[in-house]
Design a protein around this motif. Structure first.
Motif, PDB file in Angstrom:
ATOM      1  N   TRP A   1      -9.111  -9.980  -2.110  1.00 33.81           N
ATOM      2  CA  TRP A   1      -8.833  -8.665  -1.528  1.00 33.81           C
ATOM      3  C   TRP A   1     -10.153  -7.969  -1.246  1.00 33.81           C
ATOM      4  O   TRP A   1     -11.051  -7.944  -2.110  1.00 33.81           O
ATOM      5  CB  TRP A   1      -7.999  -7.820  -2.473  1.00 33.81           C
ATOM      6  N   TYR A   2     -10.244  -7.417  -0.060  1.00 30.98           N
ATOM      7  CA  TYR A   2     -11.382  -6.613   0.344  1.00 30.98           C
ATOM      8  C   TYR A   2     -10.863  -5.229   0.710  1.00 30.98           C
ATOM      9  O   TYR A   2      -9.667  -5.053   0.947  1.00 30.98           O
ATOM     10  CB  TYR A   2     -12.085  -7.236   1.555  1.00 30.98           C
ATOM     11  N   ARG A   3     -11.759  -4.270   0.762  1.00 27.36           N
ATOM     12  CA  ARG A   3     -11.361  -2.942   1.200  1.00 27.36           C
ATOM     13  C   ARG A   3     -12.453  -2.329   2.044  1.00 27.36           C
ATOM     14  O   ARG A   3     -13.623  -2.663   1.914  1.00 27.36           O
ATOM     15  CB  ARG A   3     -11.025  -2.048   0.013  1.00 27.36           C
TER      16      ARG A   3
ATOM     17  N   TYR B   1      -7.005  -1.944   2.561  1.00 22.68           N
ATOM     18  CA  TYR B   1      -7.178  -3.165   1.790  1.00 22.68           C
ATOM     19  C   TYR B   1      -6.752  -4.371   2.634  1.00 22.68           C
ATOM     20  O   TYR B   1      -5.671  -4.378   3.222  1.00 22.68           O
ATOM     21  CB  TYR B   1      -6.372  -3.100   0.496  1.00 22.68           C
ATOM     22  N   TYR B   2      -7.615  -5.380   2.645  1.00 20.62           N
ATOM     23  CA  TYR B   2      -7.378  -6.583   3.442  1.00 20.62           C
ATOM     24  C   TYR B   2      -7.305  -7.815   2.549  1.00 20.62           C
ATOM     25  O   TYR B   2      -8.115  -7.993   1.641  1.00 20.62           O
ATOM     26  CB  TYR B   2      -8.511  -6.793   4.455  1.00 20.62           C
ATOM     27  N   CYS B   3      -6.349  -8.655   2.862  1.00 15.86           N
ATOM     28  CA  CYS B   3      -6.220  -9.925   2.175  1.00 15.86           C
ATOM     29  C   CYS B   3      -7.039 -10.979   2.920  1.00 15.86           C
ATOM     30  O   CYS B   3      -7.125 -10.957   4.148  1.00 15.86           O
ATOM     31  CB  CYS B   3      -4.749 -10.331   2.149  1.00 15.86           C
TER      32      CYS B   3
ATOM     33  N   ARG C   1     -16.991  -3.135   4.727  1.00 22.72           N
ATOM     34  CA  ARG C   1     -15.952  -3.826   3.976  1.00 22.72           C
ATOM     35  C   ARG C   1     -16.583  -4.464   2.741  1.00 22.72           C
ATOM     36  O   ARG C   1     -17.647  -5.075   2.824  1.00 22.72           O
ATOM     37  CB  ARG C   1     -15.280  -4.890   4.846  1.00 22.72           C
TER      38      ARG C   1
ATOM     39  N   GLY D   1       0.814  -1.204   0.000  1.00 21.46           N
ATOM     40  CA  GLY D   1       0.000   0.000   0.000  1.00 21.46           C
ATOM     41  C   GLY D   1       0.846   1.251   0.000  1.00 21.46           C
ATOM     42  O   GLY D   1       2.075   1.193   0.098  1.00 21.46           O
TER      43      GLY D   1
ATOM     44  N   GLY E   1      -4.506  -5.129   7.445  1.00 21.48           N
ATOM     45  CA  GLY E   1      -4.805  -4.213   6.358  1.00 21.48           C
ATOM     46  C   GLY E   1      -3.598  -3.425   5.904  1.00 21.48           C
ATOM     47  O   GLY E   1      -2.636  -3.232   6.648  1.00 21.48           O
TER      48      GLY E   1
ATOM     49  N   ASP F   1     -10.870   4.935  -4.621  1.00 25.31           N
ATOM     50  CA  ASP F   1     -10.229   3.664  -4.282  1.00 25.31           C
ATOM     51  C   ASP F   1      -9.528   3.740  -2.923  1.00 25.31           C
ATOM     52  O   ASP F   1      -9.035   2.713  -2.421  1.00 25.31           O
ATOM     53  CB  ASP F   1      -9.202   3.272  -5.345  1.00 25.31           C
TER      54      ASP F   1
ATOM     55  N   VAL G   1     -13.191  -6.673  -3.355  1.00 27.75           N
ATOM     56  CA  VAL G   1     -12.589  -6.008  -4.504  1.00 27.75           C
ATOM     57  C   VAL G   1     -12.336  -7.007  -5.620  1.00 27.75           C
ATOM     58  O   VAL G   1     -12.734  -6.793  -6.772  1.00 27.75           O
ATOM     59  CB  VAL G   1     -11.267  -5.332  -4.117  1.00 27.75           C
TER      60      VAL G   1
ATOM     61  N   LEU H   1      -0.395  -4.673  -4.745  1.00 28.03           N
ATOM     62  CA  LEU H   1      -0.462  -5.255  -3.419  1.00 28.03           C
ATOM     63  C   LEU H   1      -0.075  -6.730  -3.484  1.00 28.03           C
ATOM     64  O   LEU H   1      -0.355  -7.415  -4.465  1.00 28.03           O
ATOM     65  CB  LEU H   1      -1.874  -5.135  -2.846  1.00 28.03           C
TER      66      LEU H   1
END
Length: 129
Positions: free
Chosen positions: A35-37, A97-99, A44, A8, A122, A93, A47, A19
């Protein structure tokens, strides 16, 4: 099992970021990575996600409508790593961002354990206008 997200940063609109999410630990196999954001004050959201098989073994992908054509998710199965290439970034955007991963865990003697879902920490993506 741990998911380590990185990549990030702060960029200007129109620029790109990549990422990475590396999974480690007692992993038998990974079914799906995504991936989420989450932006401030918002829920949440997904993505992009990619499965381990399908589409000639490159994995099946799905994307949020808002990122289609700009973001690309890929994975390196050998290294249990997923990537999110983000091009033409927009201020909207901006988010953390979370994996995320669904994976079969590994038990001693190479026995497959239960399937579980994991989240990484994140990573902040900020896009300035």
């Amino acid at each position: 099992v741990q998911l380590q997200a990185s990549g990030g940063g702060l960029v200007q609109a129109g620029e790109s970021l990549r990422l990475s999410c590396a999974a480690s630990g007692f992993i038998f196999s990974i079914v799906r990575m995504g991936w989420y954001r989450q932006a401030p004050g918002r829920q949440r959201e997904l993505v992009a996600a990619i499965t381990s098989g399908g589409i000639t073994s490159g994995g099946r992908t799905n994307y949020a409508d808002s990122v289609k054509g700009r973001f690309t998710i890929s994975r390196d199965n050998g290294n249990n790593t997923a990537y999110l290439q983000m091009n033409s970034l927009k201020p909207e955007d901006t988010a953390v961002y979370y994996c995320n991963a669904d994976l079969w865990t590994a038990q001693p003697m190479g026995v497959r354990g239960p399937i579980k879902n994991y989240w990484g920490q994140g990573t902040q993506v900020t896009v300035s206008s």
